[in-house]
Design an enzyme around this catalytic site. Structure first.
Site, PDB file in Angstrom:
ATOM      1  CG  ASP A  58      -2.085   1.070   1.143  1.00  0.00           C
ATOM      2  OD1 ASP A  58      -2.491   1.289   0.175  1.00  0.00           O
ATOM      3  OD2 ASP A  58      -2.570   1.544   2.339  1.00  0.00           O
TER       4      ASP A  58
ATOM      5  N   GLY B  89      -0.089   5.180  -4.380  1.00  0.00           N
ATOM      6  CA  GLY B  89      -0.818   6.625  -5.038  1.00  0.00           C
ATOM      7  C   GLY B  89      -0.438   7.817  -4.184  1.00  0.00           C
ATOM      8  NE  ARG B  90      -1.854   6.575   1.242  1.00  0.00           N
ATOM      9  CZ  ARG B  90      -1.500   5.613   2.114  1.00  0.00           C
ATOM     10  NH1 ARG B  90      -1.122   6.129   3.345  1.00  0.00           N
ATOM     11  NH2 ARG B  90      -1.335   4.359   1.951  1.00  0.00           N
TER      12      ARG B  90
ATOM     13  NE  ARG C 172      -4.748   6.480  -7.127  1.00  0.00           N
ATOM     14  CZ  ARG C 172      -4.456   6.008  -5.711  1.00  0.00           C
ATOM     15  NH1 ARG C 172      -4.402   7.158  -4.951  1.00  0.00           N
ATOM     16  NH2 ARG C 172      -4.483   4.947  -5.386  1.00  0.00           N
TER      17      ARG C 172
ATOM     18  CG  HIS D 243      -0.292   1.729  -9.308  1.00  0.00           C
ATOM     19  ND1 HIS D 243      -0.464   1.495  -7.929  1.00  0.00           N
ATOM     20  CD2 HIS D 243      -1.268   2.613  -9.652  1.00  0.00           C
ATOM     21  CE1 HIS D 243      -1.451   1.926  -7.695  1.00  0.00           C
ATOM     22  NE2 HIS D 243      -2.088   2.588  -8.743  1.00  0.00           N
TER      23      HIS D 243
ATOM     24  CB  THR E 120     -12.662  -8.321  -5.360  1.00  0.00           C
ATOM     25  OG1 THR E 120     -12.115  -9.456  -5.049  1.00  0.00           O
ATOM     26  CG2 THR E 120     -13.991  -8.281  -6.051  1.00  0.00           C
ATOM     27  CD  GLU E 121     -12.975  -5.475  -2.233  1.00  0.00           C
ATOM     28  OE1 GLU E 121     -11.776  -5.781  -2.099  1.00  0.00           O
ATOM     29  OE2 GLU E 121     -13.928  -6.188  -1.353  1.00  0.00           O
TER      30      GLU E 121
ATOM     31  NE  ARG F 180      -7.361   1.681  -5.808  1.00  0.00           N
ATOM     32  CZ  ARG F 180      -6.408   1.938  -5.341  1.00  0.00           C
ATOM     33  NH1 ARG F 180      -5.308   2.333  -5.843  1.00  0.00           N
ATOM     34  NH2 ARG F 180      -6.417   1.673  -4.021  1.00  0.00           N
TER      35      ARG F 180
ATOM     36  CG  LEU G 116       9.733 -16.959  -3.471  1.00  0.00           C
ATOM     37  CD1 LEU G 116       9.520 -17.082  -2.052  1.00  0.00           C
ATOM     38  CD2 LEU G 116      10.375 -15.554  -3.841  1.00  0.00           C
TER      39      LEU G 116
ATOM     40  NE  ARG H  19      -2.582  -1.275   4.627  1.00  0.00           N
ATOM     41  CZ  ARG H  19      -3.928  -1.448   4.346  1.00  0.00           C
ATOM     42  NH1 ARG H  19      -4.740  -2.426   4.492  1.00  0.00           N
ATOM     43  NH2 ARG H  19      -4.510  -0.596   3.207  1.00  0.00           N
TER      44      ARG H  19
ATOM     45  CD  GLU I  20       3.274 -13.362  15.700  1.00  0.00           C
ATOM     46  OE1 GLU I  20       3.173 -12.127  15.892  1.00  0.00           O
ATOM     47  OE2 GLU I  20       2.852 -14.205  16.108  1.00  0.00           O
TER      48      GLU I  20
END
Ligand code: FPP
Length: 251
Positions: free
Chosen positions: A24, A27-28, A37, A41, A70-71, A75, A135, A192, A211
């Site tokens: 996350d 964009g900021r 934005r 990315h 999904t959300e 955008r 990996l 995050r 964790e």
């Protein structure tokens, strides 16, 4: 004399077997520099490279990246299209590096929602890395836990209806086996970036005893040394799984 590296502070015998990252802050990060934005990315891909390289270097078994939820379909159209183009280019361009580093690509999520070109590149990359046994890199694309759990419930209900299993046979294992992470190691560390303290519909079922690690660093600025910090922090924690500290220590 060579300087001690952060990676040397990590106990390789106690690595989290499965790490997931909510990437996350793109964009900021971009907007703080007066940029679009999509610029964030675009630079986020460099972080994906660095972190994947770091995880492979360490010998982490499995890394899941939340690349598109999904959300995120809701955008602005230009951002969604830009992200899809970035996915096509990145997936296509990274296959040789994945192979060079013995990394196998997987996806979770409702990939049928993705544009045909993305699905095509993705399938090629999945096939071309299928022989690698280092990996496991899982891209969560058009993924949300609500979607995943609903799909799992439907599949189990169908199996009951068709007589494949009886209701009494539905166990924790049966449920876990119907999640999109079935067959991958248990999630042990969730990171995050970007300063928010929430899990945003990501791996809700799998998070049970993971964790959680939050950092203010925005994703485009995140590098493998930051991942090493999170793992060092993970290794300092006492994981009790519902038991007491004394029980855990007397094992
Ligand atoms: C969240 O930041 C990030 C995303 C929705 C997309 C993540 C995509 C990439 C890092 C690039 C492509 C990845 C791969 C694996 C090829 P945000 O836009 O929500 O940031 P904000 O919270 O600052 O608005």
């Amino acid at each position: 004399m060579t300087q001690p590296q952060k990676i040397d502070n990590i106990d390789k015998a106690r690595l989290p077997k499965h790490i997931a990252i909510i990437m996350d802050g793109n964009g900021r990060w971009a907007q703080q520099q007066g940029k679009d934005r999509l610029f964030g990315h675009f630079h986020g891909v460099e972080s994906v490279r660095s972190v994947t390289e770091g995880a492979a270097e360490l010998g982490v078994n499995c890394l899941t990246l939340y690349a598109f939820s999904t959300e995120n379909w809701d955008r602005p159209e230009n951002e969604v299209n830009g992200l899809m183009e970035l996915l096509i280019k990145t997936i296509h361009g990274e296959v040789p590096t994945l192979n060079k580093n013995n990394i196998r690509l997987f996806t979770i999520g409702d990939t049928s929602m993705l544009p045909k070109e993305v699905r095509g590149e993705l399938q090629l990359a999945l096939d071309k890395t299928a022989q690698n046994d280092g990996l496991k890199l899982i891209l969560a694309l058009s993924y949300s836990s609500h979607w995943e759990i609903t799909a799992a419930v439907k599949n189990i209900a169908e199996e009951v209806q068709s007589g494949k299993i009886a209701i009494e046979q539905i166990s924790d294992k049966v449920v876990a086996d119907h999640m999109s992470t079935a067959g991958f190691p248990t999630l042990e560390l969730m990171i995050r970036t970007g300063g928010e303290h929430r899990v945003s519909n990501f791996l809700l079922y799998q998070l049970a005893y993971a964790e959680l690690y939050f950092t203010d660093i925005q994703w485009p600025a995140y590098r493998k040394e930051d991942l090493f910090d999170a793992i060092i922090d993970f290794q300092k924690r006492e994981r009790r799984f519902g038991k007491t500290s004394e029980q855990v220590q007397s094992r």
